[in-house]
Write an enzyme that holds these catalytic residues in place. Structure first.
Site, PDB file in Angstrom:
ATOM      1  N   HIS A  39       0.831  -1.206   0.000  1.00  0.00           N
ATOM      2  CA  HIS A  39       0.000   0.000   0.000  1.00  0.00           C
ATOM      3  C   HIS A  39       0.866   1.257   0.000  1.00  0.00           C
ATOM      4  CE1 HIS A  39      -3.623  -2.344   0.691  1.00  0.00           C
ATOM      5  NE2 HIS A  39      -4.317  -1.247   0.547  1.00  0.00           N
ATOM      6  N   LYS A 104      -9.974  -8.069   7.949  1.00  0.00           N
ATOM      7  CA  LYS A 104     -10.663  -8.350   9.205  1.00  0.00           C
ATOM      8  C   LYS A 104     -10.582  -7.127  10.103  1.00  0.00           C
ATOM      9  CE  LYS A 104      -6.761 -10.458  11.646  1.00  0.00           C
ATOM     10  NZ  LYS A 104      -6.504 -10.059  13.027  1.00  0.00           N
TER      11      LYS A 104
HETATM   12  S1  SF4 Z   1      -5.958 -15.919  14.103  1.00  0.00           S
HETATM   13 FE1  SF4 Z   1      -4.434 -14.872  15.363  1.00  0.00          FE
HETATM   14  S2  SF4 Z   1      -2.539 -14.968  14.222  1.00  0.00           S
HETATM   15 FE2  SF4 Z   1      -4.216 -15.431  12.799  1.00  0.00          FE
HETATM   16  S3  SF4 Z   1      -4.786 -13.473  11.868  1.00  0.00           S
HETATM   17 FE3  SF4 Z   1      -6.080 -13.728  13.656  1.00  0.00          FE
HETATM   18  S4  SF4 Z   1      -4.970 -12.682  15.309  1.00  0.00           S
HETATM   19 FE4  SF4 Z   1      -3.507 -13.021  13.647  1.00  0.00          FE
END
Ligand code: SF4
Lengths: 188, 278
Positions: A39, A104
């Protein structure tokens, strides 16, 4: 639960306007990977008015840094990373036609406003479900910044990539709605 | 005195790195299955279903459950009657180097300022303690950034007491929202000094999910906090729901009469921790 909506990239304004926060989707077509370092480089190119290594119009960017592919694998495990780290760069990319992002976690005000303004949508994939998600990736090739390793920009061909609409082009936010619904703690 | 071979340590560390990334420990797996049964949000249930499918695929196919295979954190207990025939740090780092390469794990460690990747996931973070006996216990807990970045530390005033601690924990979890990949395990270090509280909060995450602190008063706070956190409504991945945390683990240490350090370290659902005794 309702059935997921199937969508195909690149996305048009019309495609985006049909999506609402909370919809489950299965994405097929081409998507591009980019995270922090990529980015940063894209934004530098934009400000120097140089050509970008990918066409942004109608595209979807997936925030991911996969593990290396084992021999015989298309790609390693490939789940979403935290989108908030890309917030600083995102409104600029949206203004240039980017239609969707997959990651996320929550986006900031500026990004949500820019999604409304430029008619774009933010999807969340299930963080950590990296081996499962990798199964929907049928082809992967590096198109820029190979030196960045896991952070290089990759062109992915996906079939039925599972995601959920978090922020739609109308300004709705699944995180707010969902938490509102299940919160039992008093608000302060 | 018992001699422990550095080569053996490297071999064991290499295996630990690969198996921790691919095979979820049974306690975390069980907690996630229970969470799927108890979660009230249909979307939350579905997310937990994906999380469970994912670690099953990872275990079966021997691939990492999450692409963020973490920075390599070790807690190593060295028996005072054991001698290592070489450098412990070198042996561990060589194991990390081999494990992350041979296991096709992501190398996620870089210089803090130039951001240039070290290329082999070293140097590992190694905490050591000297204990009784002649064994070497290696506890490995690779840590992804999504949950690590949501951690916080605060020097409270002693007058703020248990209410202040609980408020700080709840604030931290609420602000973290979906970022640390809930359902999470919350490690809380209370007391000691600035740095000790942080280490305690991380050590707390090495416990089996939901294993109580032996001190009943501390355990009461763990139970209360777990209830309060799950009332926040964050739910799996922050999409709303009744399971935000699988457990709250608190560790304490006496502190200065004028201070009350509190550290919170969050562990995502990919709760990778593995142990080996040599
Ligand atoms: S599960 Fe844990 S290690 Fe995997 S993306 Fe989510 S926070 Fe990061």
């Amino acid at each position: 639960m309702t059935e997921p909506i199937k969508i195909t990239t690149p996305l048009s304004e019309e495609d985006v306007m049909k999506l609402h926060a909370g919809n489950k989707v299965l994405i097929s077509g081409v998507i591009y990977t980019a995270r922090d370092a990529a980015h940063k480089r894209l934004i530098e190119l934009i400000y120097r008015e140089k050509e970008l290594p990918l066409e942004l119009n109608g595209q979807v960017i997936y925030y991911v840094g996969p593990t290396p592919a084992k021999p015989g694998q298309v790609i390693g495990s490939a789940g979403p990373t935290t989108s908030g780290r890309m917030d600083a760069y995102t409104p600029k990319l949206l203004s240039l036609g980017l239609r969707g992002m997959i990651g996320k976690g929550a986006r900031n005000r500026e990004v949500i406003e820019a999604m409304k303004k430029y008619k774009a949508v933010y999807f969340a994939a299930v963080g950590g479900a990296a081996a499962l998600i990798a199964r929907s990736i049928k082809k992967a090739e590096i198109v820029a910044y190979e030196d960045l390793g896991a952070e290089a920009i990759r062109r992915l061909e996906v079939v039925d990539f599972p995601a959920i609409v978090v922020n739609d082009a109308y300004g709705a936010d699944l995180f707010q709605q969902g938490v509102e619904k299940y919160r039992r703690a008093p608000r302060d | 005195m018992r001699t422990i071979s550095a080569i053996e340590i490297t071999k064991k560390v290499r295996e630990l790195c690969i198996s921790a990334a691919c095979i979820l420990e049974p306690d975390v797996a069980a907690a996630l299955r229970t969470a799927r049964d108890t979660e009230q949000s249909p979307l939350g249930k579905e997310v937990l279903g994906q999380i469970i499918d994912n670690f099953e695929i990872a275990g079966k196919e021997g691939v990492p459950m999450c692409q963020d295979t973490g920075i390599s954190v070790f807690f190593i207990d060295i028996g005072r009657e054991a001698v290592i025939d070489g450098s412990l740090a070198d042996a561990v780092n060589e194991g990390v180097r081999q494990g992350y390469k041979d296991g096709y794990l992501r190398k996620s460690v870089c210089h803090p300022l130039t951001r240039v990747n070290t290329g082999d996931n070293t140097p590992a973070i190694i905490h050591t303690s000297i204990v009784d006996g002649d064994r070497l216990t290696i506890k490995f807990a690779p840590k992804g950034a999504g949950s690590e970045n949501m951690s916080r530390l605060k020097m409270l005033k002693p007058s703020e007491g248990p209410i202040g601690i609980k408020t700080f924990v709840l604030e931290t979890i609420r602000e973290a929202g979906g970022n640390p990949c809930p359902p999470i395990v919350v490690g809380v270090g209370i007391g000691g000094s600035f740095e000790v509280s942080a280490i305690l909060s991380k050590k707390a995450l090495l416990r089996k999910v939901g294993a109580p602190n032996p001190d009943p008063e501390v355990n009461a706070m763990e139970v209360e906090l777990l209830g309060l956190i799950n009332e926040l409504g964050i739910g799996p991945m922050g999409f709303g729901g009744t399971v935000t945390a699988l457990g709250v683990h608190i560790e304490t240490h006496p502190c200065h009469i004028a201070s009350l350090p509190v550290a919170i370290n969050i562990q995502c659902h990919a709760g990778r921790h593995k142990e080996v005794v040599i």
